[in-house]
Design a protein around this motif. Structure first.
Motif, short mmCIF file in Angstrom:
data_model
loop_
_atom_site.label_atom_id
_atom_site.label_comp_id
_atom_site.label_asym_id
_atom_site.label_seq_id
_atom_site.Cartn_x
_atom_site.Cartn_y
_atom_site.Cartn_z
N ILE A 13 0.97 -1.21 0.09
CA ILE A 13 0.03 0.03 0.09
C ILE A 13 0.79 1.29 -0.02
N ALA A 14 2.09 1.31 0.70
CA ALA A 14 2.91 2.36 0.77
C ALA A 14 3.52 2.61 -0.64
N GLU A 15 3.54 1.52 -1.61
CA GLU A 15 4.07 1.70 -2.94
C GLU A 15 3.09 2.21 -3.73
N ARG A 16 1.86 1.91 -3.58
CA ARG A 16 0.80 2.19 -4.38
C ARG A 16 0.43 3.85 -4.14
N ILE A 17 0.72 4.13 -2.91
CA ILE A 17 0.60 5.62 -2.49
C ILE A 17 1.89 6.45 -2.99
N TYR A 18 2.97 6.06 -2.79
CA TYR A 18 4.08 6.95 -3.25
C TYR A 18 4.41 7.12 -4.74
N ARG A 19 3.67 6.27 -5.56
CA ARG A 19 3.69 6.51 -6.90
C ARG A 19 2.71 7.74 -7.37
N PHE A 20 1.78 8.19 -6.57
CA PHE A 20 1.00 9.21 -7.20
C PHE A 20 2.04 10.55 -7.35
N LYS A 21 1.78 11.40 -8.22
CA LYS A 21 2.98 12.63 -8.48
C LYS A 21 2.59 13.66 -7.37
N SER A 66 -9.63 12.74 -1.18
CA SER A 66 -10.86 12.12 -1.49
C SER A 66 -11.20 11.12 -2.84
N GLN A 67 -10.40 11.29 -4.00
CA GLN A 67 -10.60 10.75 -5.01
C GLN A 67 -9.45 9.64 -5.15
N LYS A 68 -8.49 9.93 -4.86
CA LYS A 68 -7.16 9.00 -5.09
C LYS A 68 -6.93 8.15 -3.71
N LEU A 69 -6.56 8.90 -2.50
CA LEU A 69 -5.97 7.97 -1.51
C LEU A 69 -7.00 7.38 -0.59
N SER A 70 -8.26 8.05 -0.38
CA SER A 70 -9.24 7.31 0.27
C SER A 70 -9.95 6.18 -0.44
N ILE A 90 2.15 15.72 0.91
CA ILE A 90 1.65 15.81 -0.50
C ILE A 90 1.96 17.36 -0.86
N GLU A 91 1.96 17.71 -2.00
CA GLU A 91 1.93 19.26 -2.50
C GLU A 91 1.15 19.18 -3.45
N GLY A 92 0.18 20.42 -3.65
CA GLY A 92 -0.76 20.73 -4.42
C GLY A 92 -0.74 22.29 -4.80
N LYS A 93 -1.34 22.56 -5.97
CA LYS A 93 -1.40 23.99 -6.13
C LYS A 93 -2.53 24.70 -5.27
N SER A 94 -3.44 24.10 -4.41
CA SER A 94 -4.28 24.74 -3.73
C SER A 94 -4.86 23.66 -2.61
N MET A 95 -5.95 23.98 -1.52
CA MET A 95 -6.39 23.43 -0.70
C MET A 95 -7.42 22.45 -1.26
N ASN A 96 -8.02 22.75 -2.45
CA ASN A 96 -9.11 22.32 -3.00
C ASN A 96 -8.28 20.83 -3.89
#
Length: 166
Positions: free
Chosen positions: A86-94, A125-129, A112-118
């Motif tokens: 599961i750690a490997e699946r998670i760390y593969r997200f950009k 909500s869409q990838k990790l959970s 994680i890093e993103g451009k905004s809080m949204n």
């Protein structure tokens, strides 16, 4: 990998300042330049030294509008692979910059890093959970960085003049 005392000294020196020249490192550990180069190459080949990086205080860059978040993740480990799969699946997200196995109430800590809080909220909500093994998450937004990897970002600049009173 078991390191020699000199290799350990080199690793500690380069961890503090990777911009030092090989000549400077050689002087600091009392080795020749050639011996130091060989030791550094060996450390790089064995992935002890993984990468040389710069530590940036993005809080001082006005154009920086990105957001960082730390997410505590509770997961169900799988038989035979534990938390690794599961750690490997998670760390593969950009969006993911770091993943750590933790002790305590949560199993993984994900940065994680993103451009905004949204954007961060969408990732959670869409990838990790939605991953099968993920049971729950708790998201913490990083508001200000005071110290990172032993470096203080805003040292104490208070007025140090002595107060004189009659």
């Amino acid at each position: 990998m078991k390191l020699t005392q000199k290799e350990m000294e080199i690793v500690e020196i380069l961890e503090k300042d990777a911009r030092l020249t090989t000549e400077d490192v050689a002087k600091m550990v009392c080795l020749s330049v050639e011996e130091t180069e060989q030791a550094i190459k060996k450390l790089e080949d064995h992935k002890v030294i993984v990468r040389y990086i710069s530590l940036i205080d993005w809080g001082k860059v006005e154009e920086n509008t990105g957001v960082k978040a730390m997410i505590d993740v509770k997961v169900t480990p799988k038989r035979g692979v534990g938390f690794d799969e599961i750690a490997e699946r998670i760390y593969r997200f950009k969006e993911v910059t770091s993943v750590y196995l933790m002790s305590g109430a949560y199993d993984l800590s994900v940065i994680i890093e993103g451009k905004s809080m949204n954007e961060v909220a969408s990732f959670v909500s869409q990838k990790l959970s939605t991953l099968d093994s993920v049971l729950s998450t708790t998201t913490h937004f990083i508001l200000k960085k005071y110290k990172h990897d032993g470096i203080i970002f805003e040292p104490d600049n208070k007025d140090k003049r002595i107060v004189v009173s009659p």
